[in-house]
Design an enzyme around this catalytic site. Structure first.
Site, mmCIF file in Angstrom:
data_model
loop_
_atom_site.group_PDB
_atom_site.id
_atom_site.type_symbol
_atom_site.label_atom_id
_atom_site.label_comp_id
_atom_site.label_asym_id
_atom_site.label_seq_id
_atom_site.Cartn_x
_atom_site.Cartn_y
_atom_site.Cartn_z
ATOM 1 C CG HIS A 76 -51.382 61.598 4.588
ATOM 2 N ND1 HIS A 76 -50.713 60.783 5.158
ATOM 3 C CD2 HIS A 76 -50.267 62.303 3.793
ATOM 4 C CE1 HIS A 76 -49.565 60.348 4.956
ATOM 5 N NE2 HIS A 76 -49.358 61.656 4.158
ATOM 6 C CG HIS B 87 -47.459 60.111 -4.165
ATOM 7 N ND1 HIS B 87 -47.184 60.734 -2.815
ATOM 8 C CD2 HIS B 87 -46.629 59.071 -4.381
ATOM 9 C CE1 HIS B 87 -46.248 59.802 -2.459
ATOM 10 N NE2 HIS B 87 -45.577 59.064 -3.442
ATOM 11 C CG ASP C 1 -48.404 67.745 -1.611
ATOM 12 O OD1 ASP C 1 -48.730 66.463 -1.513
ATOM 13 O OD2 ASP C 1 -47.245 67.709 -2.368
HETATM 14 C C1 SDX Z 1 -48.653 62.919 -0.524
HETATM 15 O O1 SDX Z 1 -48.379 58.523 1.507
HETATM 16 C C2 SDX Z 1 -47.639 59.460 1.803
HETATM 17 O O2 SDX Z 1 -46.917 59.616 2.786
HETATM 18 C C3 SDX Z 1 -47.990 60.565 0.831
HETATM 19 C C4 SDX Z 1 -46.932 61.877 1.186
HETATM 20 C C5 SDX Z 1 -45.575 61.476 1.243
HETATM 21 O O3 SDX Z 1 -44.939 62.431 1.836
HETATM 22 O O4 SDX Z 1 -45.176 60.713 0.489
HETATM 23 O O5 SDX Z 1 -47.576 62.412 2.472
HETATM 24 C C6 SDX Z 1 -47.215 62.967 0.091
HETATM 25 O O6 SDX Z 1 -48.875 62.182 -1.456
HETATM 26 C C7 SDX Z 1 -49.560 63.748 0.378
HETATM 27 C C8 SDX Z 1 -51.206 63.541 -0.311
HETATM 28 C C9 SDX Z 1 -51.408 64.372 -1.276
HETATM 29 N N1 SDX Z 1 -52.618 64.078 -2.114
HETATM 30 C C10 SDX Z 1 -53.445 65.193 -2.040
HETATM 31 O O7 SDX Z 1 -53.698 66.132 -1.469
HETATM 32 C C11 SDX Z 1 -54.714 64.778 -2.891
HETATM 33 C C12 SDX Z 1 -56.032 64.934 -2.123
HETATM 34 N N2 SDX Z 1 -56.292 64.026 -1.334
HETATM 35 C C13 SDX Z 1 -56.894 62.717 -1.458
HETATM 36 O O8 SDX Z 1 -56.686 62.130 -2.813
HETATM 37 C C14 SDX Z 1 -56.639 61.788 -0.334
HETATM 38 O O9 SDX Z 1 -56.748 62.324 0.723
HETATM 39 C C15 SDX Z 1 -55.258 60.706 -0.354
HETATM 40 C C16 SDX Z 1 -55.097 60.316 -1.694
HETATM 41 C C17 SDX Z 1 -54.196 61.879 0.206
HETATM 42 C C18 SDX Z 1 -55.659 59.839 0.974
HETATM 43 O O10 SDX Z 1 -56.772 58.872 0.492
HETATM 44 P P1 SDX Z 1 -56.947 57.842 1.263
HETATM 45 O O11 SDX Z 1 -56.203 57.496 2.383
HETATM 46 O O12 SDX Z 1 -57.417 56.605 0.479
HETATM 47 O O13 SDX Z 1 -58.528 58.108 1.704
HETATM 48 P P2 SDX Z 1 -59.860 58.085 0.890
HETATM 49 O O14 SDX Z 1 -59.742 58.240 -0.389
HETATM 50 O O15 SDX Z 1 -60.537 56.548 1.223
HETATM 51 O O16 SDX Z 1 -60.815 59.114 1.515
HETATM 52 C C19 SDX Z 1 -61.688 58.632 2.665
HETATM 53 C C20 SDX Z 1 -62.883 59.735 2.740
HETATM 54 C C21 SDX Z 1 -63.570 59.692 1.099
HETATM 55 O O17 SDX Z 1 -64.847 60.060 1.409
HETATM 56 P P3 SDX Z 1 -66.037 58.910 1.621
HETATM 57 O O18 SDX Z 1 -65.849 58.016 0.598
HETATM 58 O O19 SDX Z 1 -65.792 58.246 3.077
HETATM 59 O O20 SDX Z 1 -67.456 59.654 1.478
HETATM 60 O O21 SDX Z 1 -62.567 60.878 2.826
HETATM 61 C C22 SDX Z 1 -62.828 61.903 1.367
HETATM 62 C C23 SDX Z 1 -62.966 60.671 0.490
HETATM 63 O O22 SDX Z 1 -63.758 61.134 -0.761
HETATM 64 N N3 SDX Z 1 -61.490 62.460 0.954
HETATM 65 C C24 SDX Z 1 -61.466 63.898 0.578
HETATM 66 C C25 SDX Z 1 -60.534 64.182 0.390
HETATM 67 N N4 SDX Z 1 -59.451 63.174 0.748
HETATM 68 C C26 SDX Z 1 -60.236 62.009 1.138
HETATM 69 N N5 SDX Z 1 -62.670 64.595 0.108
HETATM 70 C C27 SDX Z 1 -62.369 65.853 -0.320
HETATM 71 N N6 SDX Z 1 -61.066 66.293 -0.350
HETATM 72 C C28 SDX Z 1 -60.099 65.579 -0.202
HETATM 73 N N7 SDX Z 1 -58.655 65.748 -0.266
#
Ligand code: SDX
Length: 436
Positions: free
Chosen positions: A314, A273, A370
């Site tokens: 996201h 997050h 971010d």
């Molecule tokens: C913020 O919610 C909000 O509004 C948050 C925010 C706010 O203003 O409050 O916008 C701020 O928190 C932004 C997000 C910051 N976090 C990151 O940048 C961390 C990296 N991102 C991931 O951890 C992820 O994308 C999330 C946590 C942001 C979202 O996760 P989801 O929606 O639960 O998606 P998921 O984990 O189910 O991913 C779906 C697929 C998976 O692959 P498969 O299982 O389908 O093979 O996408 C992949 C994930 O492994 N994936 C990524 C990835 N994010 C998702 N693979 C590589 N790098 C990534 N960053």
């Protein structure tokens, strides 16, 4: 005359276990989960629940604060597009909008700024709380602790149903969060606390409390002051993200808003997050150079989800995060003052490759807020562990607006989800000599 089923705002559900049919009303594109409880196989049956870990497809509330269209990359606060607010308002103006639903009049804005300005000081005992931490304590943990500590100085804050009491705590939290944040930083570098300067703007005063040393009067660089104010605007709210959900859930027990906000700070601290901006910088530093980007991308793709491209992806945005777009444009203005951040080249190469790679395209992974914010914070000489703290300063306005909305929402009560129990039942006790 009752309209034909296809024209009614209802769902007809057939339970194939017994052939019974049920009609469930649809409102705002949702059905009420409790309406499913009437779907039973007999009088002993609890009835159908929904199962939705992480609330992937569950609305927890009705809100009029922030609108996001993840597919179109749209973000609006009270209906105003984020790009227009970032360009034309100050953070405190946007905070007023988020909290009150309308842009402030000139008189409202002046009174609001004056009121925030005179509430930036904290009780001197709070400095002892901050001084009690080790020098290397993470400032997010210090912020979560000191925000909760504020509740001990304002016991009247427990009267959460009194509008004027709520308004006063909202003023105090928005005004004092930058002070607590700066004090945490000053503690970590062994500097005396720089107390608020009421002559400066919200962002200017924060820079002063962070960086003033021996000079009698600190003058913030106007370009950096404006850039920081825009960063606060971009982070101000984001509908039902993890930390806002924490604010609402903890606040639903009718605890005071300081303790609820402390829970929100703690949720934001997580690397998935608000901690992601800190993780982006560590990732870019770990990659080291543009030439190493392809190998890193390969590691991410082959890691089975264990290695993430921090700052990408996201839950809602399945297109470019509009805030990332604004930050990418703003980076050049900041670097014009601070000098270009060498990590930017690595970030741009990472983005270029990721946006062309099917692994990321298929998963709709785009840069989020971010990805670029950390580069700007680092160029402004903020230490990496302060990045999520900066996020919290802006988001405090959103957490409080969402909390205020929840308290007044007649649909809301204490948050207490159900569970699907799959464990043992009704077991007999086993004495020590018969265990294992
Ligand atoms: C913020 O919610 C909000 O509004 C948050 C925010 C706010 O203003 O409050 O916008 C701020 O928190 C932004 C997000 C910051 N976090 C990151 O940048 C961390 C990296 N991102 C991931 O951890 C992820 O994308 C999330 C946590 C942001 C979202 O996760 P989801 O929606 O639960 O998606 P998921 O984990 O189910 O991913 C779906 C697929 C998976 O692959 P498969 O299982 O389908 O093979 O996408 C992949 C994930 O492994 N994936 C990524 C990835 N994010 C998702 N693979 C590589 N790098 C990534 N960053």
């Amino acid at each position: 005359m009752t309209p034909e089923p296809e024209n009614r705002e209802t769902l007809t559900i057939t339970d194939n276990r017994n052939g019974k049919s049920y009609e469930v009303p649809i409102e705002n594109g949702t059905i009420k989960a409790p309406d499913l409880r009437k779907i039973k196989t007999g009088p002993e049956d609890f009835g159908i629940m929904t199962y939705d870990p992480a609330y992937m497809n569950t609305a927890s509330c009705k809100s009029t604060i922030t609108f996001i269209d993840g597919d179109k990359g749209i973000l609006e606060y009270r209906g105003y597009p984020i790009a227009e607010l970032a360009e034309k308002t100050s953070f405190l103006e946007t905070a007023w909008l988020i909290l009150n639903g309308e842009l402030p009049t000139k008189e409202q804005y002046k009174a609001w700024v004056d009121e925030i300005t005179v509430h930036t000081m904290v009780h001197e005992n709070i400095t002892s709380v901050l001084q009690s931490f080790r020098y290397d304590a993470h400032p997010m943990a210090m912020l979560a602790s000191s925000v909760a500590a504020l509740s001990t100085f304002y016991p009247e804050a427990k009267q959460v149903h009194d509008p004027e009491v709520r308004r006063m705590q909202i003023v105090r939290l928005i005004a004092k969060t930058p002070t607590l944040a700066a004090f945490a930083y000053r503690h970590s570098i062994g500097f005396p606390f720089a107390y608020p300067d009421n002559d400066l703007s919200f962002a200017g005063n924060f820079l002063q409390m962070m960086y003033r040393t021996a000079e009698p009067k600190y003058t913030p660089n106007p370009i950096l002051e404006k850039a920081l104010d825009v960063l606060f605007i971009l982070h101000a709210d984001h509908e039902q993200n993890c930390s806002t959900s924490a604010m609402r859930a903890v606040g639903s027990s009718e605890v005071d808003p300081y303790c609820a906000a402390s829970a929100a700070v703690s949720a934001l601290y997580g690397p998935l997050h608000g901690g992601a901006n800190e993780a982006v910088l560590r990732m870019l530093k770990g990659i080291g150079s543009k030439d190493h980007v392809p190998a890193f991308v390969k590691d991410v793709k082959e890691s089975g989800g264990d290695v993430k491209l921090m700052g990408f992806g996201h839950r809602v945005y399945k297109n470019y995060d509009p805030r990332a777009k604004i930050l990418k444009q703003m980076a050049d203005q900041v670097f014009g003052v601070t000098g270009r951040n060498p990590l930017l080249d690595i970030a741009l190469e990472l983005e270029r490759i990721a946006l062309e790679d099917d692994y990321f395209i298929k998963r709709k992974l785009y840069p989020n807020v971010d990805f670029y914010s950390g580069l700007i914070y680092q160029a402004m000489k903020f230490p990496v562990d302060m990045f999520p703290v900066l996020f919290a300063i802006g988001r405090m306005a959103g957490w409080l607006a969402q909390w205020n909305e929840m308290i007044q929402d007649k649909d809301q009560k204490i948050a207490r989800p159900r569970q699907v129990y799959l464990g043992y039942r009704d077991r007999s006790f086993v004495p020590f000599d018969r265990r294992g």
